[in-house]
Design an enzyme around this catalytic site. Structure first.
Site, short mmCIF file in Angstrom:
data_model
loop_
_atom_site.label_atom_id
_atom_site.label_comp_id
_atom_site.label_asym_id
_atom_site.label_seq_id
_atom_site.Cartn_x
_atom_site.Cartn_y
_atom_site.Cartn_z
N ILE A 116 1.07 7.03 0.04
CA ILE A 116 0.61 6.01 0.97
C ILE A 116 -0.91 5.88 0.85
O ILE A 116 -1.63 6.87 0.99
CB ILE A 116 0.97 6.39 2.42
CG1 ILE A 116 2.47 6.65 2.55
CG2 ILE A 116 0.50 5.30 3.39
CD1 ILE A 116 2.85 7.37 3.85
N CYS A 117 -1.37 4.69 0.61
CA CYS A 117 -2.79 4.43 0.52
C CYS A 117 -3.27 3.97 1.89
O CYS A 117 -3.22 2.79 2.23
CB CYS A 117 -3.07 3.39 -0.55
SG CYS A 117 -4.82 3.18 -0.89
N LEU A 118 -3.71 4.93 2.70
CA LEU A 118 -4.15 4.67 4.07
C LEU A 118 -5.32 5.60 4.35
O LEU A 118 -5.18 6.82 4.28
CB LEU A 118 -2.98 4.92 5.04
CG LEU A 118 -3.22 4.67 6.52
CD1 LEU A 118 -3.51 3.18 6.78
CD2 LEU A 118 -2.01 5.11 7.32
N HIS A 164 0.81 -1.21 0.00
CA HIS A 164 0.00 0.00 0.00
C HIS A 164 0.85 1.27 0.00
O HIS A 164 0.36 2.34 0.38
CB HIS A 164 -0.97 -0.01 1.19
CG HIS A 164 -1.91 -1.17 1.13
ND1 HIS A 164 -2.86 -1.31 0.16
CD2 HIS A 164 -2.00 -2.27 1.91
CE1 HIS A 164 -3.52 -2.45 0.34
NE2 HIS A 164 -3.02 -3.04 1.39
#
EC number: 2.3.2.23
Length: 182
Positions: free
Chosen positions: A98-100, A91
């Site tokens: 950042i894929c959060l 991710h």
């Protein structure tokens, strides 16, 4: 805000300055485990050293996070990216994005830089494999130099690697690249 847009960002509001001063003071008294704030004279951009937790795929590895605060922080989420080289993670894109979910759709003004760092460390620590997201090359190519991850429509489809990571659909705006996901 990437380095190319840093000079064009608006100054912090009084509320944002007060909040960041408070967070910085709290950080200095009790920093989150595994993180170190690199002191600069720029309250609007924090550089944070992140150390991988013992017993994880990232143990004994050190990375840098760049946190850029918007004018209306904490009502608006900061932009958080990994400075190169970004860790290999399902991710985290090679450009540091950042894929959060807490960095985007699930942001709350009650969150702090410390809570962001803990969430990122949790995401890293729960990874079972070191690899880039399946759509890394397409995303990075279409992201164009200097584009903020906050301009991306993120699809948070699982939580196996942390607190709501997902997959990028596309950067928003002119020239966005639509594609279907499995």
């Amino acid at each position: 805000m990437t380095s190319s847009s840093a000079s064009s960002r608006k100054a912090l509001s009084k509320i944002a300055c007060n909040r960041l001063q408070k967070e910085l003071t709290e950080w200095q008294l009790s920093p989150p485990s595994g993180f170190k704030h690199k002191v600069t004279d720029n309250l609007q951009r924090w550089v944070i050293e992140a150390n991988g937790a013992a017993g994880t795929l990232y143990a004994n590895e050190t990375y840098q996070l760049q946190v850029d605060f918007p004018e209306h922080y904490p009502m608006e989420a900061p932009q958080v990216i990994f400075a190169p080289p970004a860790p290999l993670h399902p991710h985290i894109y090679s450009n540091g994005h950042i894929c959060l979910d807490i960095l985007y759709d699930s942001w709350s003004p009650a969150m702090t830089v410390s809570s962001i760092c803990i969430s990122i460390l949790s995401m890293l620590s729960s990874a079972t494999v070191k690899q880039r997201p399946a759509d890394n090359d397409r995303y990075v190519k279409n992201c164009r130099s200097g584009r903020s991850p906050k301009e991306t429509r993120w699809w948070f489809h699982d939580d196996k690697c942390g607190m709501g990571p997902g997959k990028a659909l596309s950067p928003q705006g002119p020239g966005s690249f639509p594609f279907s996901l499995p």
